[in-house]
Design a protein around this motif. Sequence first.
Motif, PDB file in Angstrom:
ATOM      1  N   ARG A  61       0.838  -1.206   0.000  1.00  0.00           N
ATOM      2  CA  ARG A  61       0.000   0.000   0.000  1.00  0.00           C
ATOM      3  C   ARG A  61       0.872   1.254   0.000  1.00  0.00           C
ATOM      4  O   ARG A  61       0.633   2.191  -0.769  1.00  0.00           O
ATOM      5  N   GLU A  76       0.935   4.084  -2.883  1.00  0.00           N
ATOM      6  CA  GLU A  76       0.628   5.471  -2.551  1.00  0.00           C
ATOM      7  C   GLU A  76       1.756   6.400  -2.981  1.00  0.00           C
ATOM      8  O   GLU A  76       1.512   7.542  -3.415  1.00  0.00           O
ATOM      9  N   GLY A 105      -4.467   6.013  -4.337  1.00  0.00           N
ATOM     10  CA  GLY A 105      -5.169   6.366  -3.111  1.00  0.00           C
ATOM     11  C   GLY A 105      -5.739   5.135  -2.431  1.00  0.00           C
ATOM     12  O   GLY A 105      -6.186   4.199  -3.098  1.00  0.00           O
TER      13      GLY A 105
END
Length: 243
Positions: A204, A208, A213
Amino acid sequence: MIHWTYAFIDRPEAVAGPATAFWSAVTGTRASAPWGEQAEFTTLLPDGADACLAVQAVGGRGGAHPDLAVEDAPSFTARATELGAAVTARRTGLTVLRSPGGQPFCVVPRRGRRTRPPVLTHPGGTTSRLDQLCLDVSPAVFEAEVGFWAALTGWDARPGAYPEFRTLRPSRDMPVHLLLQRLDEPRPASAHPDIACSDLVAGRALHEGFGAGFVREGDGWTVMRDPAGGIYCLTGRDPVTGT
């Protein structure tokens, strides 16, 4: 017989450029020159392997769809229509269809692809591979759609980790597999890419950093949104085996 599979990431024409840059970065590939009748396609090229990913600029909201490369495209297309698919367009070198449940897909001729892109190792050691398209299916047509895709591909339909999932796994090594997900409520057919990731937290953060997002956490997956607004998932599957 299916000899190769492709995942096409469909994004609105106005944001296809940022989408291509993002997906090239997170898959460790190089973007080809645009191609197609309206230069709407960009292939994502891996080093030392055959391509299985592409970005398509589209007029609508976008999504994703599989391309199936076969030895005899006319016969395979005929088989698909016998099973309930509908032909929606014919272009040089491809036929566009919709499954009985409404999912777009394309049939293309075999082009000698055989070397699957390797697992990608990111800085810090996290590994990943975009290896699956998840077909999101309304509950009323879910079982019929599973039957259609299993019959068309000849792949085994196996129970997933939860009752709402069915996995379709080919007997030979294909770069893109299929997962069917039964939705909680009716909505038009859609699809999204799944990336197998060895570490969801690190994955993640990595995504990002490339401009994605965070949307929400699932049980063993993380839902993300790319810079073009498209949904995809990081899943806690083994990037090597896909399980």
